[in-house]
Write a protein that holds these residues in place. Structure first.
Motif, PDB file in Angstrom:
ATOM      1  N   ARG A   1      -8.865  -5.595   2.409  1.00 35.70           N
ATOM      2  CA  ARG A   1      -8.130  -4.663   2.463  1.00 35.70           C
ATOM      3  C   ARG A   1      -8.498  -2.931   3.003  1.00 35.70           C
ATOM      4  N   PHE A   2      -7.975  -2.120   3.288  1.00 36.53           N
ATOM      5  CA  PHE A   2      -8.083  -1.255   3.319  1.00 36.53           C
ATOM      6  C   PHE A   2      -7.897  -0.225   2.570  1.00 36.53           C
ATOM      7  N   GLN A   3      -8.948   0.712   2.340  1.00 35.44           N
ATOM      8  CA  GLN A   3      -8.724   1.298   0.619  1.00 35.44           C
ATOM      9  C   GLN A   3      -7.620   1.727   0.111  1.00 35.44           C
ATOM     10  N   GLU A   4      -7.071   2.187   0.640  1.00 29.87           N
ATOM     11  CA  GLU A   4      -6.155   2.790   0.501  1.00 29.87           C
ATOM     12  C   GLU A   4      -4.463   1.993   0.289  1.00 29.87           C
ATOM     13  N   GLU A   5      -5.305   0.327   0.286  1.00 25.47           N
ATOM     14  CA  GLU A   5      -4.597  -0.602  -0.834  1.00 25.47           C
ATOM     15  C   GLU A   5      -4.424  -1.856  -1.666  1.00 25.47           C
TER      16      GLU A   5
ATOM     17  N   ARG B   1      -4.638  -0.463  -5.263  1.00 29.51           N
ATOM     18  CA  ARG B   1      -4.040   0.522  -6.159  1.00 29.51           C
ATOM     19  C   ARG B   1      -5.231   0.635  -7.087  1.00 29.51           C
ATOM     20  N   GLU B   2      -4.993   1.749  -7.841  1.00 30.95           N
ATOM     21  CA  GLU B   2      -5.627   2.723  -8.865  1.00 30.95           C
ATOM     22  C   GLU B   2      -5.278   2.336 -10.042  1.00 30.95           C
TER      23      GLU B   2
ATOM     24  N   TYR C   1     -11.727  -6.673  -2.337  1.00 34.80           N
ATOM     25  CA  TYR C   1     -11.222  -5.979  -0.887  1.00 34.80           C
ATOM     26  C   TYR C   1     -11.287  -7.654  -0.633  1.00 34.80           C
TER      27      TYR C   1
END
Length: 266
Positions: free
Chosen positions: A163-167, A169-170, A104
């Motif tokens: 970073r935010f979690q949604e930023e 990628r899986e 992050y």
């Protein structure tokens, strides 16, 4: 050093006026884009797609394509979305920094207090040091919200952007081996021995951007008209596809011994 954001830290009911400065700078060489024909510099222009004319900065606005129609936004609109976050780094949680995954982490910033904020700044710095904690907060800069970790660094406070979690990628679609795919106990022992042999105390000062320095030498030689030799990759040892042989070679005289020599030299 010029500040890039001015605001305050919100610590409970305590307000600490601060200025924010970039804590990093690039080490790469500043290369210009040139036309291959005459080496003239390439410039990028802001062109109106309808008139194909260049548009000056003062006539450029920002807009969002909302259902096929642009909604134009000005500074008041950006501030209205969250007036507090454009002016304050609001701390809303404290935690151990080790709880934050390194994936992050992004840009670090120096924080400097205003004269009126010196005492609360020093208080927060010492409290975080004593508690061995980091503060988590967010603020808006350049029309974007940033999540930050506030922590002591040397004699100051820094805000480490994360970073935010949604930023993040899986890793979908990646073909990854299972934890122990074909790995033998002997190979694992050999790998652990190699790690142990190459283990040392981390010292960031020992690492330099050697590529930029080498590239600068190439530039200087070309500027003097010197003919450059064809680059050749030096083969350290005969390559083998056998994993155990690669590990043995590494332990015997490869990467591990080179690292040890560098440590002795330094």
């Amino acid at each position: 050093m010029r500040s890039i954001w001015t605001g305050a830290i919100g610590f409970g009911l305590v307000t600490i006026p601060i200025k924010l400065y970039s804590a990093v700078q690039g080490s790469e060489l500043d290369l210009d884009m040139l036309d291959k024909k005459d080496h003239a510099r390439i410039h990028f222009k802001r062109v109106n797609e309808n008139t194909e004319r260049e548009v000056p900065w003062e006539n450029i606005v920002k807009g969002y394509n909302y259902n096929g129609k642009y909604v134009v936004l000005d500074d008041k609109d950006f501030a209205a979305a969250s007036p507090e976050k454009t002016q304050r780094i609001e701390l809303f949680q404290f935690c151990k920094e080790s709880e934050i995954d390194s994936i992050y982490y992004e840009t670090p910033y120096f924080l400097e207090p205003d004269k009126s904020g010196s005492k609360p700044y020093a208080l927060l710095r010492s409290a975080l040091e004593d508690a061995e904690m980091a503060g988590i907060g967010s603020f808006v800069m350049r029309n974007k919200e940033h999540l930050v970790v506030l922590k002591p660094y040397k004699n100051m406070l820094i805000a480490q952007q994360i970073r935010f979690q949604e930023e993040v990628r899986e890793p979908e679609g990646l073909k990854l081996p299972s934890a122990k795919t074909g790995v033998t106990a002997a190979e694992t022992r050999m790998a652990l021995a190699l790690i142990k042999q190459m283990t040392g105390t981390f010292d960031i000062a020992a690492y330099k951007d050697t590529y930029s320095a080498a590239l600068m030498k190439v530039i200087e030689n070309k500027a003097k008209g010197k003919k450059l030799p064809e680059p050749k990759l030096r083969v350290v040892h005969k390559q083998t596809t056998d994993l155990m042989e690669q590990l043995k070679a590494s332990l015997g005289g490869g990467a591990a011994s080179k690292t040890a020599k560098k440590k002795k030299a330094s």
